[in-house]
Design a protein around this motif. Structure first.
Motif, short mmCIF file in Angstrom:
data_model
loop_
_atom_site.label_atom_id
_atom_site.label_comp_id
_atom_site.label_asym_id
_atom_site.label_seq_id
_atom_site.Cartn_x
_atom_site.Cartn_y
_atom_site.Cartn_z
N LEU A 31 0.80 -1.22 0.00
CA LEU A 31 0.00 0.00 0.00
C LEU A 31 0.83 1.27 0.00
O LEU A 31 0.28 2.35 -0.19
N PHE A 34 0.32 3.38 -3.05
CA PHE A 34 -1.01 3.91 -3.32
C PHE A 34 -1.41 4.98 -2.31
O PHE A 34 -0.99 4.97 -1.16
N CYS A 38 -6.59 3.99 -2.06
CA CYS A 38 -6.15 2.68 -2.58
C CYS A 38 -6.39 2.54 -4.09
O CYS A 38 -6.42 1.43 -4.62
N PHE A 39 -6.60 3.63 -4.78
CA PHE A 39 -6.80 3.61 -6.23
C PHE A 39 -5.71 4.42 -6.93
O PHE A 39 -5.08 3.95 -7.87
N HIS A 40 -5.50 5.64 -6.49
CA HIS A 40 -4.48 6.51 -7.08
C HIS A 40 -3.12 6.18 -6.50
O HIS A 40 -3.01 5.62 -5.41
N PHE A 41 -2.08 6.56 -7.23
CA PHE A 41 -0.73 6.32 -6.74
C PHE A 41 -0.34 7.32 -5.67
O PHE A 41 -0.82 8.46 -5.65
N SER A 42 0.56 6.90 -4.80
CA SER A 42 1.17 7.79 -3.81
C SER A 42 2.38 8.44 -4.48
O SER A 42 2.68 8.18 -5.66
N GLY A 45 4.49 5.70 -5.74
CA GLY A 45 3.94 5.08 -6.94
C GLY A 45 4.13 5.94 -8.18
O GLY A 45 4.49 5.44 -9.25
#
Length: 127
Positions: A31, A34, A38-42, A45
């Protein structure tokens, strides 16, 4: 429509085509790549995707990596070299105009399967 132009190019960058979900040491989704949704990147990411995109732009057409291994390793970042100090396009990757005409491929799923699945979904949803 841009293949004959010498001042502009459009090139597909397939680095995300075969990418798998990054896993942590326990085999669960990592995680840290993200955002909270939990959909878009961090930030981590997006850094991985930016490196994969940059590397794809330097790789010749036909030899582009189609996955990202999420190793968070800055040493995998490619740099232009004196032999190829440019972003790769169809022209400078050695393709001729006749090579630019791609063969039509059959879709992997027949169109009628999509229609049947949609109708079945509506029927099940209405029940």
């Amino acid at each position: 429509r841009y293949e004959e132009r010498e001042d502009f190019a459009v090139v597909m960058q397939p680095f995300f085509r075969n990418t798998l979900l990054p896993l942590d040491s326990n085999g669960k989704p990592d995680l840290s790549f993200f955002a909270a949704d939990c959909f878009h990147f961090s930030l981590r990411g997006y850094a991985e995707m930016a490196m994969a995109l940059w590397n794809n732009m330097l790789e010749p057409v036909g030899e582009k990596q189609t996955y990202n291994n999420f190793t968070h390793d800055r040493s995998k970042l490619k740099c232009p070299n004196p032999e190829k100090p440019f972003l790769s396009t169809l022209r400078n990757s050695g393709f001729r105009s006749s090579d630019l005409i791609s063969d039509k491929t059959e879709p992997s799923v027949p169109y009628w399967v999509v229609i049947v699945a949609a109708l079945a979904g509506v029927l099940v949803g209405s029940l």
